[in-house]
Design a protein around this motif. Structure first.
Motif, short mmCIF file in Angstrom:
data_model
loop_
_atom_site.label_atom_id
_atom_site.label_comp_id
_atom_site.label_asym_id
_atom_site.label_seq_id
_atom_site.Cartn_x
_atom_site.Cartn_y
_atom_site.Cartn_z
N GLY A 155 0.83 -1.20 0.00
CA GLY A 155 0.00 0.00 0.00
C GLY A 155 0.86 1.24 0.00
O GLY A 155 2.08 1.13 0.04
N PRO A 156 0.24 2.39 -0.04
CA PRO A 156 1.00 3.64 -0.17
C PRO A 156 1.92 3.91 1.01
O PRO A 156 2.86 4.70 0.90
CB PRO A 156 -0.08 4.73 -0.27
N GLU A 157 1.68 3.21 2.15
CA GLU A 157 2.55 3.49 3.31
C GLU A 157 3.89 2.77 3.19
O GLU A 157 4.84 3.08 3.91
CB GLU A 157 1.84 3.13 4.63
N SER A 158 4.00 1.78 2.27
CA SER A 158 5.31 1.13 2.09
C SER A 158 6.14 1.95 1.11
O SER A 158 6.11 1.70 -0.09
CB SER A 158 5.17 -0.29 1.53
N GLY A 189 1.32 4.48 -7.38
CA GLY A 189 0.10 4.59 -6.58
C GLY A 189 0.00 3.57 -5.46
O GLY A 189 -1.09 3.11 -5.14
N GLY A 190 1.16 3.19 -4.87
CA GLY A 190 1.11 2.26 -3.74
C GLY A 190 1.04 0.80 -4.16
O GLY A 190 1.11 -0.09 -3.32
N ARG A 191 0.91 0.53 -5.46
CA ARG A 191 0.85 -0.87 -5.89
C ARG A 191 2.25 -1.45 -6.06
O ARG A 191 2.50 -2.62 -5.80
CB ARG A 191 0.07 -0.99 -7.21
N SER A 192 3.16 -0.64 -6.54
CA SER A 192 4.53 -1.13 -6.69
C SER A 192 5.50 0.04 -6.55
O SER A 192 5.10 1.21 -6.65
CB SER A 192 4.72 -1.81 -8.06
#
Lengths: 259, 139, 130
Positions: free
Chosen positions: B94-97, B122-125
Motif C-alpha cells: 500500500g502507499p505506506e510502504s 500509486g502504492g501498488r509497486s
C-alpha cells in the motif's frame, strides 16, 4: 624473550645492511641467503603450527619460506619495530593464503587459477599506467589472450575471495572442506565454460528452469539450496540441470550434436 | 532521462536481460552477480563494474525491505553501448510502504550510479531506476 | 554440526577473532558483507572492541571479502567511531577492490588506518627486542 634475542642476535646487523643495500649490489644475493637461512627456524615453526590440517609439512615449510623471504625483503629496521613482530604475521599470512588457494583449486580448473594470477599483475600494472582501473579488453590486450578468458578469470577471482571460507571453516570445525562437499553432478557442470554459452540457452528456457540455472551458475548455490528456494525436490533440480547441461553441450561441442 | 525501452537508442543494439526472483534478500547475491557479469561484458572498467554491482545490490536490498509478502522482485538490465540501465521493481502492500531516500544507503546509491530515480505506482509497486556509464563522467 | 556447504554460496560470511603475536586483536572476515550478513560482522566487531583493553591495537582483516554493501560499510564506520571514542584507531586490511572501492567511493577510507597486510600493523607490546 632473550633466548630468541641471542639465537638471532647476530642477524640484526645483517638486516640493517640488507635493507640499505642497492638492488644491483653483488653482495645482496648472498646477504639475503644468509638472512633467510638464519631465520629459517621461524618459518619452520610457523609451518608446523599449520601442519595438522592435512597439507604435507614440506609444502608448508616451502610456503612459509616464501613468506620469510617477503618479510626479509620488506622489513625496514628504521621503522622501529623488531623483525619478529614484522615477520610472524607476514609468514602466517602466506601460509593462510596457501590454504585458501588449496581450497580454491579443488573447485577451479588450473587454467583459471593461472589466469587469475596473470590478471592480478596486469591489473596493478595497468592501473598505474592509466591512472584508473583497467577494462577487460585492456587486460586482454596486455596479456595477449581473448577477452573471454579475462572475463572468466575475473569471475574466478570473485569465487577465489569467498573461498577462503574453506580454510576458515575447516580449521575451525575439523570438518570436510567445501571443496569436498561439492557434488559430482555439480563438478560436471563446472567443466562447461558456462556463462557465455548459457546466455542464448537461457532465453529458451521456461521460467522455473531459468531460475534454477541462474541460481546454480550466478548464485553458485548447491542443488539442495536451489531445491529449497524453488520448492521442488533436489532430485528434480538435478534432473533439470542435467537436461540443461545436455542442451548446452550440444551447442558447445559439434561432436555431440545429436539432438 | 532515457526510457527503459531498448529500441531507438543511438549506437543501439540494446540488449535486455530480465531477472525475476521472489523478493527475498537471500536471492540478491544472484542478481548482483548478473549485474557484474553484464558490466564486465560491456567492457566497463573494474571500478565501474564494482560500482554497478554495489548499486544493484543497494537498490534490490532497499526494495526487498518494502515488498509485500510473497511478491516478486523484477530486475531488468538494458545495455546500450556504454551505458547500463537497471530497473528493479517490487509489489508493495500500500502507499505506506515507501522507500526512504533519507538514508546512508540511498546516498551511497546516488554516489555509485550516474542517475538514480525512485518510481512509485500509486502504492501498488515501487521501482528504482538507475544507470551507470562505462566511463566516469566528470562532475 | 552446522552445515558448512552454505559457504559455497555468495552472501555468506565467516568471522574469527584472533590475537596476533604482536598483541593486536584482529577479526578475520571472509565471504560477502551485505544486508544479510552485516549483523554477523556487527557482532564480531562489537566483540572485538569489547573484549580488548582499550589501549590494545584492533584490526579487521578483510582480504577474504568479495563484496561489501552499504550495510556493511555502515557497520565498519560505526565500529571506527566507537574505537575513536575509546581513543584508538580501527586498522583495516582492505585487500581487494571489492572492499577498497566502496571505502574510496564513499570517502569513508579516511575513518580507518588502512594496511596492505597485517605485517604493517603496529607492533604493540612485543617484548622480544629492545
Amino acid at each position: 624473550m632473550s633466548a630468541a634475542d641471542s639465537e638471532y642476535g647476530h642477524l640484526t646487523p645483517l638486516l640493517s645492511e640488507y635493507s640499505g643495500i642497492a638492488a644491483e649490489d653483488p653482495r645482496r644475493e648472498r646477504l639475503r641467503d644468509q638472512l633467510v637461512t638464519g631465520f629459517l627456524p621461524i618459518a619452520q615453526h610457523i609451518a608446523r603450527r599449520f601442519a595438522h590440517r592435512g597439507e604435507p609439512l614440506d609444502d608448508l615449510v616451502q610456503v612459509a619460506t616464501v613468506g620469510l623471504i617477503n618479510a626479509v625483503d620488506r622489513f625496514s629496521p628504521d621503522k622501529g619495530s623488531d623483525f619478529f613482530s614484522f615477520a610472524v604475521p607476514t609468514i602466517s599470512g602466506e601460509v593462510r593464503r596457501h590454504f585458501r588457494d588449496q581450497g580454491w583449486s579443488m573447485r577451479v580448473p588450473r587454467r583459471l587459477k593461472d589466469m587469475h594470477v596473470s590478471i592480478n599483475s596486469a591489473v596493478s600494472e595497468l592501473s598505474q599506467q592509466l591512472g584508473r582501473a583497467p577494462k577487460p579488453t585492456e587486460i586482454a590486450e596486455r596479456l595477449d589472450v581473448p577477452v573471454a578468458d579475462v572475463l572468466e578469470g575475473l569471475e574466478a577471482s570473485e569465487a577465489y575471495r569467498s573461498s577462503s571460507l574453506d580454510e576458515m571453516l575447516s580449521s575451525e570445525q575439523g570438518s570436510a572442506t567445501v571443496g569436498e562437499l561439492v557434488g559430482e553432478a555439480d563438478a560436471e557442470l563446472d567443466r562447461v565454460d558456462y556463462r557465455q554459452a548459457l546466455r542464448p540457452v537461457l532465453a529458451e528456457l521456461a521460467e522455473r528452469e531459468r531460475t534454477i540455472v541462474m541460481l546454480r551458475f550466478f548464485g553458485n548455490m548447491t542443488q539442495t539450496q536451489i531445491a529449497e528456494q524453488v520448492g521442488i525436490s533436489q532430485m528434480h533440480v538435478s534432473r533439470l540441470l542435467t537436461q540443461t547441461l545436455g542442451r548446452l553441450r550440444s551447442r558447445l561441442d559439434p561432436d555431440t550434436r545429436t539432438g | 532521462m532515457s526510457a527503459v525501452e531498448p529500441t531507438g537508442t543511438p549506437g543501439g543494439g540494446g540488449s535486455v536481460v530480465e531477472v525475476r526472483t521472489s523478493a527475498t534478500a537471500a536471492l540478491i547475491p544472484t542478481i548482483r552477480a548478473v549485474a557484474s557479469d553484464l558490466a564486465a561484458r560491456a567492457d566497463f572498467d573494474l571500478d565501474a563494474i564494482s560500482d554497478l554491482r554495489m548499486a544493484v545490490d543497494e537498490a534490490c536490498a532497499t526494495l526487498v525491505d518494502v515488498a509485500s509478502p510473497g511478491s516478486a522482485l523484477q530486475c531488468s538490465f538494458t545495455v546500450h553501448g556504454n551505458v547500463i540501465e537497471v530497473e528493479a521493481r517490487v509489489d508493495t502492500a500500500g502507499p505506506e510502504s515507501t522507500v526512504s531516500t533519507d538514508t546512508f544507503g540511498w546516498r551511497v546509491l546516488q554516489t555509485l550510479a550516474d542517475e538514480v530515480e525512485l518510481r512509485t505506482d500509486g502504492g501498488r509497486s515501487v521501482g528504482i531506476l538507475l544507470n551507470k556509464r562505462a566511463d566516469p563522467t566528470p562532475r | 554440526m552446522s552445515a558448512p556447504q552454505d559457504s559455497t554460496r555468495p552472501g555468506t560470511l565467516v568471522t574469527r577473532l584472533e590475537h596476533q603475536s604482536s598483541g593486536a586483536a584482529v577479526v578475520w572476515v571472509s565471504g560477502e558483507i551485505d544486508t544479510l550478513t552485516a549483523p554477523a560482522l556487527d557482532e564480531a566487531l562489537t566483540a572485538l572492541l569489547a573484549a580488548d583493553p582499550s589501549d590494545g591495537v584492533v584490526g579487521v582483516e578483510l582480504s577474504g571479502v568479495g563484496f561489501l554493501a552499504s550495510s556493511g560499510l555502515a557497520v565498519l564506520i560505526r565500529a571506527a567511531h566507537q574505537a575513536r571514542a575509546q581513543g584508538r584507531d580501527l586498522h583495516l586490511v582492505a585487500g581487494g577492490r571489492a572492499v577498497a572501492r566502496p571505502l574510496q567511493v564513499t570517502g569513508s577510507d579516511r575513518l580507518f588506518t588502512l594496511h596492505d597486510d597485517l605485517s604493517t600493523l603496529p607492533g604493540g607490546a612485543s617484548s622480544q627486542v629492545d
